[in-house]
Design a protein around this motif. Structure first.
Motif, mmCIF file in Angstrom:
data_model
loop_
_atom_site.group_PDB
_atom_site.id
_atom_site.type_symbol
_atom_site.label_atom_id
_atom_site.label_comp_id
_atom_site.label_asym_id
_atom_site.label_seq_id
_atom_site.Cartn_x
_atom_site.Cartn_y
_atom_site.Cartn_z
ATOM 1 N N ASP A 56 1.019 -2.836 1.073
ATOM 2 C CA ASP A 56 1.389 -1.577 0.410
ATOM 3 C C ASP A 56 0.391 -0.458 0.696
ATOM 4 N N ASN A 57 -0.892 -0.781 0.565
ATOM 5 C CA ASN A 57 -1.927 0.232 0.761
ATOM 6 C C ASN A 57 -1.892 0.808 2.171
ATOM 7 N N GLU A 63 0.658 0.820 4.243
ATOM 8 C CA GLU A 63 1.883 1.607 4.408
ATOM 9 C C GLU A 63 1.733 2.979 3.762
ATOM 10 N N ALA A 64 1.127 2.988 2.588
ATOM 11 C CA ALA A 64 0.924 4.266 1.899
ATOM 12 C C ALA A 64 0.077 5.200 2.756
ATOM 13 N N ALA A 65 -0.972 4.660 3.379
ATOM 14 C CA ALA A 65 -1.859 5.486 4.202
ATOM 15 C C ALA A 65 -1.112 6.034 5.412
ATOM 16 N N LEU A 66 -0.314 5.188 6.066
ATOM 17 C CA LEU A 66 0.441 5.644 7.240
ATOM 18 C C LEU A 66 1.426 6.738 6.842
ATOM 19 N N LEU A 67 2.087 6.535 5.698
ATOM 20 C CA LEU A 67 3.059 7.531 5.230
ATOM 21 C C LEU A 67 2.387 8.864 4.930
#
Lengths: 290, 349
Positions: free
Chosen positions: A180-181, A183-187
């Motif tokens: 999750d972390n 993915e959040a950073a990439l987003l």
């Protein structure tokens, strides 16, 4: 209901085990006694023997050129093996915990191999691989590359035995944290490297330090594998544990114990730092869970 | 940003292949809030992740403002994404979490420190967390964390907001509060938003349009009231609330008829399955007309705005009725009593 009734109800919580005082005393004394005889006593003996001939002898034993050479070699071997396994451990655990790929289970199994193989076998593998009668031996000879009975062999053997420490520590930690972390950073527009350095690495930093610490302790203390590939050349291919053995075999007990005390101090420091790290790590896991 | 999803298919390969999206198409207009509603395993989260660029479809297209975007990397899609479990960076303060998206920008596009600070403080105000900017996520409640996650998503000026069960991990009171707050926020900001949820109440309250999904397909798309009053099929009807169902028949354009015990469907009529909501059930003490079902009351639960009455019909099937308190006391209903049920409104699919 009277006050004594209330205490009666609370008491079972405080004392869940009904064992009598005698049983508990027996168990505690046995446990303490065993730890005392098996662990604490030898530890004290190391220092008593080391300092038995006076502080001057102690200093001489450590400052002697062969001992210094052994210390230097141990530091070199650990200095190469630990960073190598740090990078490898990070890469492997990142790959295993955050991605799906064919051969993942095989990789995890192989990471564990050095734990299940006797260190002597680990050393022999390199002798069989690089020795003069082995497949690569003659070619290496012709190229003038020395591996066996030289520093590269010792480093290779050390890398082999300390291979699993960092990866083993990080894989479960990263798996538990999920993706999750990242993915959040990439987003949010972070690149892969930014995500790794700003998010993934800080999330596992205590676990990583813990793995590095254990890896280092093992790298500096390794005897079996290094003994096979070293050739025991004094002042050249002796690490600290090998030097201790040589001194001991020469009946030079106080010098042997003096050098051994260095490894013991390393172990004690490792233990204290480990304890501290475990607390930090436990704290940060708690933070993550809430 | 207008978002168009065209015929998306996705199968997860494994020991057993699972088709999670089976030809899904939909269209979101700029500024619209669309709820993807469905039970778990309906494919709604996968669809959201494909729109975000976290997952890739096997076939089909994603168009962001008419531009085909299925190959656009996730960093360039300008998506604000909010996870069910917040996914806050635990080692960063609230301020650092929110400013992350601004700090990682390339030097050419990165605002200076002061601009970042101002912008982050504005966002912190927007999500009502002004006093908490230097706290760590572990020091916040679930509702506060989710507001930080939303502020973090908004910091990069996203062209669309994708919310994956954003209130799923919160207790019902906080959930309702955040729901109201999100509706207001959406009215103010007007960013095209997809909200994934399995809570039909949440979908109905927030969305301009609701997309009901089941087993990787879209069952119905429509405004909340359309979905509620004109469900397209039995699945949608079922998903939106409790119901009673009976066997029945219909002849030509006439009204539905309930099939009674021992009765045969008359010649020339079609058998149908009939559905009625509990609050559309009338309880009678004596049979009236042809649509009455005899039943025995097995349970009465008076806690709630309506009294819910559970009954058993002659075949042992469970029926439910929701009545007003006045109605129940006027009829003097009791457990074990024999009564008759008459649906005021019925539907067949």
């Amino acid at each position: 209901m009277t006050a004594s009734d209330i205490t009666f109800e609370v008491r079972p919580l405080r004392r869940p085990l009904p064992e009598s005082f005698r049983v508990r005393a027996f168990l505690i004394i046995t446990a303490l006694g065993f730890v005392g005889v098996m662990i604490v006593l030898p530890l004290i003996v190391v220092f008593v023997e080391a300092l038995g001939q006076g502080i001057g002898m102690y200093r001489d034993a450590i400052m002697e050129p062969d001992a210094l050479a052994a210390i230097r070699l141990t530091l070199i071997a650990a200095g190469i093996a630990v960073p190598l396994n740090l990078v490898f451990g990070l890469a492997a655990s990142w790959a295993v915990a955050k991605h799906e790929f064919a051969g993942k289970h095989l990789l995890v199994t192989f990471i564990d191999l050095p734990f299940s193989v006797s260190p002597v076998i680990a050393g022999l593998i390199y002798v069989l691989l690089f020795g003069s009668h082995a497949a690569l031996g003659p070619w290496l000879d012709s190229q003038g590359i020395e591996i066996l009975f030289a520093v590269p062999g010792i480093v290779l053997a050390t890398v082999f035995v300390t291979f699993p420490f960092v990866a083993r520590e990080l894989i479960p930690l990263m798996q538990e944290q999920g993706t999750d972390n990242e993915e959040a950073a990439l987003l949010l527009g972070a690149s892969g490297w930014q995500t790794f350095f700003h998010v993934t690495l800080p999330n596992v930093r205590w676990g990583l330090l813990y793995g590095v610490l254990l890896c280092n302790a093992r790298a500096m203390g390794e005897f079996g594998a290094v003994s096979v590939v070293s050739g025991h050349i004094r002042g050249l291919t002796n690490t600290v544990p090998l030097h201790v053995e040589i001194l001991y075999n020469e009946y030079n007990f106080s010098a042997a114990f003096a050098v051994a005390s260095l490894l013991t101090i390393l172990a004690l420091v490792t233990l204290v730092v480990k304890e501290w790290l475990e607390r930090r790590r436990f704290g940060s896991t708690l933070q993550g869970m809430n | 940003m207008g978002i168009r999803v065209e015929n998306i298919r996705k199968t997860f390969r494994g020991e057993k292949d699972v088709t999670v999206l089976d030809g899904v198409s939909l269209n979101a207009r700029t500024g619209e809030l669309i709820a993807l509603l469905g039970p778990s395993g309906s494919g709604k989260t996968t669809l959201l992740r494909i729109i975000a660029g976290l997952e890739f479809a096997d076939s089909g297209g994603i168009y962001l403002d008419r531009e085909e975007a299925s190959q656009t990397p996730v960093q360039n899609r300008r998506v604000g994404f909010v996870f069910q479990h917040y996914a806050l960076f635990r080692h960063m303060t609230v301020f650092d979490n929110i400013s992350f998206g601004l700090r990682v920008k390339g030097r050419a596009h990165r605002p200076d420190k002061e601009t970042i600070r101002k912008k982050v403080m504005e966002l912190i105000d927007l999500v009502h967390l002004s006093d908490l900017h230097d706290r760590f996520p572990s020091q916040l409640s679930g509702g506060q964390r989710q507001r930080v996650a939303l502020a973090r998503a908004l910091a990069v000026d996203p062209k669309m907001l994708l919310l994956d069960e954003p209130f799923g991990a919160l207790d019902s009171k906080v959930r309702k509060e955040l729901r109201r707050w999100l509706r207001k926020l959406h009215e103010d900001l007007h960013i095209t938003t997809f909200l994934v949820t399995h809570d039909q109440e949440e979908a109905m309250e927030l969305a301009d349009r609701v997309v009901v999904m089941n087993k990787g397909r879209i069952e119905q798309i429509g405004k909340p009231e359309e979905i509620y009053h004109n469900p397209a099929n039995a699945f949608v009807y079922d998903f939106l609330g409790n119901y009673n169902s009976f066997n029945g028949w219909r002849r030509g354009g006439e009204d539905f008829q309930i099939l009674k015990k021992g009765q045969k469907i008359p010649e020339g009529s079609t058998p149908v399955r009939l559905f009625a909501r509990p609050h559309d059930m009338e309880v009678l003490l004596a049979a009236e007309g042809t649509q009455c079902i005899p039943a025995i009351i097995i349970h009465i639960n008076p806690a709630g705005p309506l009294v819910s009455v559970e009954l058993e019909d002659e075949q042992g099937g469970l029926l439910q009725a929701a009545l007003t308190k006045e109605n129940v006391s006027a009829l003097d209903l009791r457990k074990g009593q024999r009564v008759f049920l008459r649906p005021r409104e019925m539907r067949a699919f």
